[in-house]
Design a protein around this motif. Structure first.
Motif, PDB file in Angstrom:
ATOM      1  N   GLU A  73       0.841  -1.190  -0.091  1.00 16.92           N
ATOM      2  CA  GLU A  73       0.042  -0.024  -0.046  1.00 16.92           C
ATOM      3  C   GLU A  73       0.838   1.241  -0.063  1.00 16.92           C
ATOM      4  OE1 GLU A  73      -3.547   2.064   2.792  1.00 16.92           O
ATOM      5  OE2 GLU A  73      -3.008  -0.142   3.021  1.00 16.92           O
ATOM      6  N   LEU A  74       0.781   2.204  -0.898  1.00 18.68           N
ATOM      7  CA  LEU A  74       1.480   3.455  -1.072  1.00 18.68           C
ATOM      8  C   LEU A  74       0.806   4.542  -0.427  1.00 18.68           C
ATOM      9  CD1 LEU A  74       2.634   3.001  -4.890  1.00 18.68           C
ATOM     10  CD2 LEU A  74       4.005   2.679  -2.873  1.00 18.68           C
ATOM     11  N   VAL A  75       1.462   5.234   0.199  1.00 22.67           N
ATOM     12  CA  VAL A  75       0.923   6.471   0.802  1.00 22.67           C
ATOM     13  C   VAL A  75       1.954   7.626   0.523  1.00 22.67           C
ATOM     14  CG1 VAL A  75      -0.661   5.329   2.466  1.00 22.67           C
ATOM     15  CG2 VAL A  75       1.868   6.167   2.918  1.00 22.67           C
ATOM     16  N   VAL A  76       1.297   8.872   0.550  1.00 22.58           N
ATOM     17  CA  VAL A  76       2.286  10.085   0.725  1.00 22.58           C
ATOM     18  C   VAL A  76       2.411  10.373   2.185  1.00 22.58           C
ATOM     19  CG1 VAL A  76       2.288  12.626   0.161  1.00 22.58           C
ATOM     20  CG2 VAL A  76       1.350  10.991  -1.619  1.00 22.58           C
ATOM     21  N   PRO A  77       3.612  10.553   2.449  1.00 19.76           N
ATOM     22  CA  PRO A  77       3.819  10.909   3.993  1.00 19.76           C
ATOM     23  C   PRO A  77       3.033  12.046   4.551  1.00 19.76           C
ATOM     24  CG  PRO A  77       5.845  10.171   2.904  1.00 19.76           C
ATOM     25  CD  PRO A  77       4.799  10.141   1.958  1.00 19.76           C
ATOM     26  N   PRO A  78       2.466  12.167   5.593  1.00 24.88           N
ATOM     27  CA  PRO A  78       1.837  13.230   5.819  1.00 24.88           C
ATOM     28  C   PRO A  78       2.616  14.538   5.692  1.00 24.88           C
ATOM     29  CG  PRO A  78       2.434  11.756   7.832  1.00 24.88           C
ATOM     30  CD  PRO A  78       2.651  11.268   6.632  1.00 24.88           C
ATOM     31  N   GLU A  79       4.074  14.484   6.284  1.00 23.58           N
ATOM     32  CA  GLU A  79       4.831  15.933   6.020  1.00 23.58           C
ATOM     33  C   GLU A  79       5.109  16.386   4.666  1.00 23.58           C
ATOM     34  OE1 GLU A  79       7.590  12.542   6.111  1.00 23.58           O
ATOM     35  OE2 GLU A  79       5.886  12.946   7.106  1.00 23.58           O
ATOM     36  N   LYS A  80       4.617  15.447   3.516  1.00 20.93           N
ATOM     37  CA  LYS A  80       4.811  15.512   2.216  1.00 20.93           C
ATOM     38  C   LYS A  80       3.545  15.927   1.339  1.00 20.93           C
ATOM     39  CE  LYS A  80       9.388  13.638   1.648  1.00 20.93           C
ATOM     40  NZ  LYS A  80      10.433  12.615   0.910  1.00 20.93           N
ATOM     41  N   VAL A  81       2.596  15.695   2.128  1.00 22.39           N
ATOM     42  CA  VAL A  81       1.084  15.892   0.998  1.00 22.39           C
ATOM     43  C   VAL A  81       0.953  17.460   0.895  1.00 22.39           C
ATOM     44  CG1 VAL A  81      -1.634  15.930   1.696  1.00 22.39           C
ATOM     45  CG2 VAL A  81      -0.077  14.177   2.557  1.00 22.39           C
ATOM     46  N   PRO A  82       1.403  18.397   1.635  1.00 19.56           N
ATOM     47  CA  PRO A  82       1.424  19.877   0.777  1.00 19.56           C
ATOM     48  C   PRO A  82       2.301  19.864  -0.320  1.00 19.56           C
ATOM     49  CG  PRO A  82       1.443  19.806   3.458  1.00 19.56           C
ATOM     50  CD  PRO A  82       1.691  18.412   3.206  1.00 19.56           C
ATOM     51  N   LYS A  83       3.546  19.515  -0.244  1.00 20.00           N
ATOM     52  CA  LYS A  83       4.364  19.595  -1.080  1.00 20.00           C
ATOM     53  C   LYS A  83       3.799  18.752  -2.459  1.00 20.00           C
ATOM     54  CE  LYS A  83       9.242  19.901  -2.182  1.00 20.00           C
ATOM     55  NZ  LYS A  83      10.356  19.749  -1.353  1.00 20.00           N
TER      56      LYS A  83
ATOM     57  N   ASN B 285      -6.456   7.536  -3.640  1.00 18.81           N
ATOM     58  CA  ASN B 285      -7.922   7.820  -3.771  1.00 18.81           C
ATOM     59  C   ASN B 285      -8.186   9.031  -2.840  1.00 18.81           C
ATOM     60  OD1 ASN B 285      -8.679   5.859  -5.575  1.00 18.81           O
ATOM     61  ND2 ASN B 285      -9.478   4.681  -4.057  1.00 18.81           N
ATOM     62  N   GLU B 286      -7.776   9.251  -1.634  1.00 20.57           N
ATOM     63  CA  GLU B 286      -7.825  10.242  -0.751  1.00 20.57           C
ATOM     64  C   GLU B 286      -7.322  11.484  -1.166  1.00 20.57           C
ATOM     65  OE1 GLU B 286      -9.149  12.345   2.788  1.00 20.57           O
ATOM     66  OE2 GLU B 286      -9.825  10.516   1.456  1.00 20.57           O
ATOM     67  N   PHE B 287      -6.015  11.326  -1.693  1.00 17.51           N
ATOM     68  CA  PHE B 287      -5.372  12.488  -2.295  1.00 17.51           C
ATOM     69  C   PHE B 287      -5.734  13.183  -3.472  1.00 17.51           C
ATOM     70  CE2 PHE B 287      -1.848  14.338  -4.867  1.00 17.51           C
ATOM     71  CZ  PHE B 287      -1.260  14.814  -4.102  1.00 17.51           C
ATOM     72  N   VAL B 288      -6.370  12.262  -4.324  1.00 22.15           N
ATOM     73  CA  VAL B 288      -7.046  12.863  -5.246  1.00 22.15           C
ATOM     74  C   VAL B 288      -8.342  13.554  -4.890  1.00 22.15           C
ATOM     75  CG1 VAL B 288      -8.395  12.371  -7.513  1.00 22.15           C
ATOM     76  CG2 VAL B 288      -6.437  11.174  -7.201  1.00 22.15           C
ATOM     77  N   ARG B 289      -8.994  12.922  -3.919  1.00 19.11           N
ATOM     78  CA  ARG B 289     -10.152  13.941  -3.347  1.00 19.11           C
ATOM     79  C   ARG B 289      -9.906  14.971  -2.668  1.00 19.11           C
ATOM     80  NH1 ARG B 289     -12.417  15.160   0.858  1.00 19.11           N
ATOM     81  NH2 ARG B 289     -10.848  14.380   2.208  1.00 19.11           N
ATOM     82  N   ILE B 290      -8.925  15.164  -1.993  1.00  9.94           N
ATOM     83  CA  ILE B 290      -8.332  16.232  -1.417  1.00  9.94           C
ATOM     84  C   ILE B 290      -8.061  17.421  -2.374  1.00  9.94           C
ATOM     85  CG2 ILE B 290      -6.585  17.300   0.041  1.00  9.94           C
ATOM     86  CD1 ILE B 290      -6.314  14.609   1.265  1.00  9.94           C
ATOM     87  N   GLY B 291      -7.149  16.702  -3.481  1.00 12.00           N
ATOM     88  CA  GLY B 291      -6.980  17.835  -4.683  1.00 12.00           C
ATOM     89  C   GLY B 291      -8.349  18.444  -5.224  1.00 12.00           C
ATOM     90  N   HIS B 292      -9.110  17.363  -5.341  1.00  9.98           N
ATOM     91  CA  HIS B 292     -10.425  17.740  -6.296  1.00  9.98           C
ATOM     92  C   HIS B 292     -11.111  18.905  -5.393  1.00  9.98           C
ATOM     93  CE1 HIS B 292     -14.226  16.213  -8.353  1.00  9.98           C
ATOM     94  NE2 HIS B 292     -14.115  17.417  -8.422  1.00  9.98           N
ATOM     95  N   GLU B 293     -11.338  18.547  -4.066  1.00  7.21           N
ATOM     96  CA  GLU B 293     -11.765  19.578  -2.988  1.00  7.21           C
ATOM     97  C   GLU B 293     -11.367  21.039  -3.121  1.00  7.21           C
ATOM     98  OE1 GLU B 293     -14.548  19.548  -1.140  1.00  7.21           O
ATOM     99  OE2 GLU B 293     -15.126  17.242  -1.256  1.00  7.21           O
ATOM    100  N   ALA B 294      -9.981  20.924  -3.068  1.00  7.61           N
ATOM    101  CA  ALA B 294      -9.231  22.253  -3.089  1.00  7.61           C
ATOM    102  C   ALA B 294      -9.225  22.792  -4.499  1.00  7.61           C
ATOM    103  CB  ALA B 294      -7.764  21.936  -2.753  1.00  7.61           C
TER     104      ALA B 294
END
Length: 150
Positions: free
Chosen positions: A79-89, A113-122
């Protein structure tokens, strides 16, 4: 005669103005038109809203950003994730510069999926049923051949 800021038309003599000023005047006229149709009003508490369609190229940008910054989770190696400290970047890498989202603190890694959702909302404003109805009516008035395209 009303000024653009007061909801008037962009004067014809603006052609002599610098392009930056012309663009600003057109933006003011557009903003005024949106305001008269209540597009700057927020949804009432509990009111249903929808995000507009996310264009494929924007979705692809978000997926590329995710892939660029994602790492394997320690206890879930597949399972791949973007680490919390790198999400904004990672969001900025995809072109998301919304200050509320970019400055938000993430407590844990974010999956694709969550990353794309966060970007979509923004990137997109949520629309109420009334706003969608207004847009559909405006679209229909210009879709003279009824093809669903302009």
């Amino acid at each position: 005669r009303k000024s653009c800021a007061e909801g008037g038309e962009v004067p014809a003599q603006t052609e002599a103005l610098p392009e930056e000023i012309q663009t600003s005047l057109q933006g003011l006229a557009s903003a005024r038109a949106l305001a008269t149709m209540s597009f700057y009003e927020t949804a009432a508490a509990g009111e249903d809203t929808e995000l507009p369609f996310l264009p494929k190229c924007v979705q692809l940008d978000l997926q590329i950003a995710f892939t660029t910054f994602a790492v394997q989770q320690k206890y879930h190696p597949f399972e791949l994730v973007v680490p919390p400290e790198k999400v904004p970047k990672a969001l900025m890498y995809a072109g998301v510069f919304d200050p509320v989202t970019v400055m938000r603190r993430f407590d844990q890694g974010v999956g694709e999926n969550e990353f794309v959702r966060i970007g979509h909302e923004a990137l997109a404003a949520r629309l109420t049923k009334r706003q969608i109805s207004i847009m559909e009516q405006i679209f229909a008035s210009y879709d003279v051949d009824g093809s669903g395209t302009l």
